[in-house]
Design a protein around this motif. Sequence first.
Motif, short mmCIF file in Angstrom:
data_model
loop_
_atom_site.label_atom_id
_atom_site.label_comp_id
_atom_site.label_asym_id
_atom_site.label_seq_id
_atom_site.Cartn_x
_atom_site.Cartn_y
_atom_site.Cartn_z
N MET A 1 0.84 -1.21 0.00
CA MET A 1 0.00 0.00 0.00
C MET A 1 0.87 1.25 0.00
SD MET A 1 -3.18 -0.48 -0.10
CE MET A 1 -3.78 -2.12 -0.29
N GLU A 2 1.93 1.25 0.79
CA GLU A 2 2.81 2.41 0.85
C GLU A 2 3.50 2.63 -0.51
OE1 GLU A 2 5.14 1.18 4.21
OE2 GLU A 2 3.79 2.18 5.63
N ARG A 3 3.86 1.55 -1.19
CA ARG A 3 4.48 1.69 -2.52
C ARG A 3 3.48 2.28 -3.52
NH1 ARG A 3 7.62 3.85 -5.36
NH2 ARG A 3 7.72 3.09 -7.48
N VAL A 4 2.23 1.83 -3.48
CA VAL A 4 1.22 2.38 -4.38
C VAL A 4 1.01 3.87 -4.09
CG1 VAL A 4 -1.23 2.31 -5.01
CG2 VAL A 4 0.07 0.19 -4.85
N LEU A 5 1.01 4.24 -2.82
CA LEU A 5 0.87 5.66 -2.48
C LEU A 5 2.03 6.48 -3.04
CD1 LEU A 5 -0.52 5.33 1.14
CD2 LEU A 5 -1.67 6.43 -0.79
N GLU A 6 3.23 5.93 -3.02
CA GLU A 6 4.38 6.61 -3.62
C GLU A 6 4.18 6.76 -5.13
OE1 GLU A 6 8.00 4.50 -2.71
OE2 GLU A 6 7.64 4.66 -0.55
N GLU A 7 3.69 5.71 -5.77
CA GLU A 7 3.43 5.75 -7.21
C GLU A 7 2.36 6.79 -7.55
OE1 GLU A 7 2.67 1.84 -8.79
OE2 GLU A 7 4.47 1.04 -7.85
N ILE A 8 1.35 6.91 -6.69
CA ILE A 8 0.30 7.91 -6.90
C ILE A 8 0.90 9.31 -6.82
CG2 ILE A 8 -1.78 8.92 -5.86
CD1 ILE A 8 -2.60 5.96 -5.16
N GLU A 9 1.74 9.56 -5.82
CA GLU A 9 2.37 10.88 -5.68
C GLU A 9 3.26 11.17 -6.89
OE1 GLU A 9 1.39 13.12 -3.51
OE2 GLU A 9 0.05 11.59 -2.72
N GLU A 10 3.97 10.16 -7.38
CA GLU A 10 4.80 10.34 -8.57
C GLU A 10 3.93 10.68 -9.79
OE1 GLU A 10 7.01 6.70 -8.85
OE2 GLU A 10 8.19 7.16 -7.06
N ALA A 11 2.75 10.09 -9.86
CA ALA A 11 1.83 10.37 -10.98
C ALA A 11 1.35 11.83 -10.92
CB ALA A 11 0.65 9.41 -10.96
N PHE A 12 1.08 12.34 -9.72
CA PHE A 12 0.72 13.75 -9.59
C PHE A 12 1.84 14.64 -10.13
CE2 PHE A 12 -2.41 12.53 -6.21
CZ PHE A 12 -3.53 13.11 -6.78
N THR A 13 3.08 14.27 -9.85
CA THR A 13 4.23 15.02 -10.35
C THR A 13 4.28 14.97 -11.87
OG1 THR A 13 5.48 14.58 -8.33
CG2 THR A 13 6.76 15.21 -10.28
N ARG A 14 4.00 13.80 -12.45
CA ARG A 14 3.99 13.69 -13.91
C ARG A 14 2.89 14.54 -14.53
NH1 ARG A 14 4.86 8.46 -12.42
NH2 ARG A 14 2.81 7.72 -13.13
N ILE A 15 1.75 14.65 -13.86
CA ILE A 15 0.69 15.54 -14.36
C ILE A 15 1.22 16.97 -14.39
CG2 ILE A 15 -1.53 16.60 -13.83
CD1 ILE A 15 -2.47 13.86 -12.83
N ASP A 16 1.84 17.37 -13.28
CA ASP A 16 2.34 18.75 -13.17
C ASP A 16 3.42 19.06 -14.19
OD1 ASP A 16 0.57 19.19 -11.09
OD2 ASP A 16 2.07 18.84 -9.53
N ASP A 17 4.28 18.08 -14.50
CA ASP A 17 5.36 18.38 -15.44
C ASP A 17 5.01 18.03 -16.89
OD1 ASP A 17 5.89 15.62 -15.82
OD2 ASP A 17 7.62 15.63 -14.48
N GLY A 18 3.78 17.55 -17.11
CA GLY A 18 3.31 17.31 -18.47
C GLY A 18 3.69 15.97 -19.07
N THR A 19 4.22 15.05 -18.26
CA THR A 19 4.61 13.74 -18.79
C THR A 19 3.62 12.63 -18.46
OG1 THR A 19 5.98 13.24 -16.85
CG2 THR A 19 7.07 14.34 -18.73
N TYR A 20 2.56 12.97 -17.75
CA TYR A 20 1.56 11.96 -17.39
C TYR A 20 0.95 11.36 -18.66
CZ TYR A 20 -2.53 9.71 -15.38
OH TYR A 20 -3.47 8.78 -15.00
N GLY A 21 0.79 10.03 -18.64
CA GLY A 21 0.18 9.35 -19.78
C GLY A 21 1.20 8.89 -20.81
N ARG A 22 2.47 9.17 -20.58
CA ARG A 22 3.55 8.70 -21.45
C ARG A 22 4.33 7.63 -20.69
NH1 ARG A 22 3.90 9.91 -26.23
NH2 ARG A 22 2.96 11.82 -26.93
N CYS A 23 4.63 6.55 -21.36
CA CYS A 23 5.40 5.46 -20.77
C CYS A 23 6.82 5.94 -20.47
CB CYS A 23 5.42 4.27 -21.72
SG CYS A 23 6.42 2.88 -21.12
#
Length: 103
Positions: free
Chosen positions: A52-74
């Motif tokens: 669960m803690e690892r998934v929460l880290e991945e979720i926070e990383e995804a928020f960062t990708r949204i902010d930097d414009g890389t979300y949705g890219r492999c």
Amino acid sequence: MSPDVTRTEPHRHEARRRLEHARTSRLAQLRALDETERSSDDHLLSAQKTAMERVLEEIEEAFTRIDDGTYGRCVGCGKPVPAERLDILPYTRHCVACQRRVA
């Protein structure tokens, strides 16, 4: 407002909504695990909590990708992650092919 901004904003908004839901759900699950009485299955509870803690880290990383414009890219190949995959795993970093390689 440029056409690109108009086109991507709803996608970013929806992605944030899904990620917030995923974070809220995982935090609730983590609290439930913390409230569980300890028993002979402590190693199982510990493994679940770590996951669960690892998934929460991945979720926070995804928020960062949204902010930097890389979300949705492999992050592996740079190609777009299919929307269907993002619907199921909004925090995923990889397309299916790259995920198979790293798993």
